[in-house]
Design a protein around this motif. Structure first.
Motif: not given
Lengths: 354, 102
Positions: A316-324, A260-266, A312-314, A331-334
């Motif tokens: 950075r890679n990201v994954a997004v999900a939503s719960k409750g 994991v490189e970064f995390a963002l929560k909203m 998937i990017g050159l 952000g995930w390592k590429n």
């Protein structure tokens, strides 16, 4: 009858509605039956009244059963749902279950099928009154372990929580070992018992299982219950809302996860917290828009609830999900591919939901 | 009368999901499509528009992406960015198939 459940029947065929109204009303629990001849009418009725169960046809004009049930599952998650249809295509059965519908039933063609259907309806209606252990939804794991120990039982309790599987070995009323992922012993036991949802099954005992836990079950359960209480008080789960720090400890722990490189929560569009990002606002906006867009698209496609978006990017890679009601962007390592990210993200979401 | 009743009550066919692919250019025009003609064109366009817009917004957020994978319980959408447009693959997941049609 002290309490009669309300059942809503939805079908565009008034003759069938009448037949099923009479048949279901005659169940031993004598539910109150109301009918709707369209999906829109059904939604209006659900707004006004509390129902225990909705039984819907699939093929209907304008709003079909899949569209109706996808709305119902999202707006009324507690409502039991049954599809009663003449559609025989197996794809629709799979999709109905993917929406989270409790039961898919072909319109009964014989007396025997009708009897079976009615038995299932009665079971669904009476579920909350039944005793026994149906899963951690109705009894906590602490309760289950305690009952096994009090009764001096021996068993292997296997608990699955999404992609995670935990095992607790009980021999003659004592907890002797536990295992989840890389953890064993008391640490594993405490981690498993923090799970709030999942399924469990009792497997045959393994009397020769090497013992790693030496505390009495009472002490173990007491310590675990205290830890769970503290966790609830401070909401220190992986992304929980801790007063004053906005779940900071959870996010910090998350960015320390391998890959994991970064995390963002909203929590809402404006309430953003992040770790490892200098300017999270733009990414937060993108996350919010992407989730809303693909959620709407999923409704149009009747493909079930959005599970995850992976980018998937050159760089950075990201994954997004939503719960409750909370959106999460990680952000995930590429060097990780989409499949690996998806699996790792599933684990994070499971922990998050726990 | 019975004919009229059943005609007025005629239900639309249920939307069936299919595996297949299509490409969309930057203007939103569908260039090629292997999905069956029974699959609504407006849904193909909606999928294409959603992925191209998401790629564009990602670029604006300084997060240039080459590929998007969107997972639903019964459908996976994989989209590859193609100079403002996209190549999109739909793959049905965990679906039982039968020879019957509704």
């Amino acid at each position: 009858m002290e309490h009669r459940h309300k059942v809503l029947l939805v079908d565009d065929d008034p003759d069938l509605l009448e037949v099923y109204r009479e048949t279901i009303a005659a169940l031993p629990s004598q539910p109150e039956i109301e009918t709707a001849s369209s999906g829109a009418r059904a939604l209006a009725m659900l707004e006004k009244d509390n129902y225990r169960l909705i039984v819907s046809d699939l093929k209907m004009p304008r709003m079909d059963g899949l569209q109706l049930l996808s709305v119902v599952r999202r707006k009324y998650p507690e409502l039991r749902t049954v599809v009663l249809t003449s559609v025989v295509d197996e794809q629709f059965r799979s999709r109905v279950y993917a929406l989270g519908v409790d039961l898919y039933w072909h319109k009964p063609g014989s007396e025997q099928e009708m009897t079976q259907f009615l038995e299932c309806m009665e079971s669904l209606l009476g579920r909350e009154y039944e005793g026994g252990f149906r899963g951690v939804q109705s009894k906590s794991l602490v309760d289950l372990v305690q009952l096994e120990c009090i009764s001096q039982s021996s068993a292997l309790l296997r608990i699955t929580n999404g992609p995670l599987t935990g095992r607790i070995w009980i021999n003659t009323g004592e907890v002797v070992d536990a295992e989840v992922e890389e953890l064993r012993g008391e640490d594993a036991f405490r981690k498993i018992l923090r799970w709030k949802a999942g399924n469990f099954e009792f497997l045959p005992a393994e009397p020769h299982r090497p013992r790693t836990i030496f505390k009495s079950y009472n002490a173990l359960l007491l310590e675990t219950a205290q830890a769970i209480d503290e966790q609830n008080n401070h909401n220190t789960d992986i992304l929980g809302e801790a007063p004053g720090n906005n779940g900071a400890s959870g996010l910090t722990a998350l960015v320390q996860t391998d890959g994991v490189e970064f995390a963002l929560k909203m929590v809402a569009e404006t309430k953003v917290d992040s770790r490892g990002l200098e300017n999270p606002e733009k990414l937060a906006t993108w996350t919010h828009q992407a989730i809303n867009r693909f959620r709407t698209l999923g409704d149009s496609l009747q493909a079930g609830a959005l599970e995850q978006i992976t980018g998937i990017g050159l760089q950075r890679n990201v994954a997004v999900a939503s719960k409750g009601g909370t959106n999460l962007c990680v952000g995930w390592k590429n060097n990780l591919d989409a499949a690996e990210i998806r699996e790792r993200m599933k684990k994070i979401i499971t922990l998050w939901a726990s | 009368m019975g004919f009229l009743t059943s005609w007025f009550r005629s239900a639309k066919p249920l939307l069936k999901l299919h595996s297949g692919s299509f490409s969309m250019d930057r203007t939103g025009r569908i260039l090629a499509c292997t999905l069956p003609s029974s699959f609504p064109v407006d849904l193909v366009e909606a999928i294409g528009a959603s992925v191209t817009l998401t790629f564009a917004e990602a670029r604006a957020a300084h997060l240039p992406l080459d590929e998007l994978v969107i997972n639903y319980p019964v459908l996976k959408i994989t989209a590859r960015e193609m100079r403002g447009g996209a190549m999109v693959f739909l793959s049905t997941q965990n679906l039982s198939e039968s020879t019957h049609n509704p």
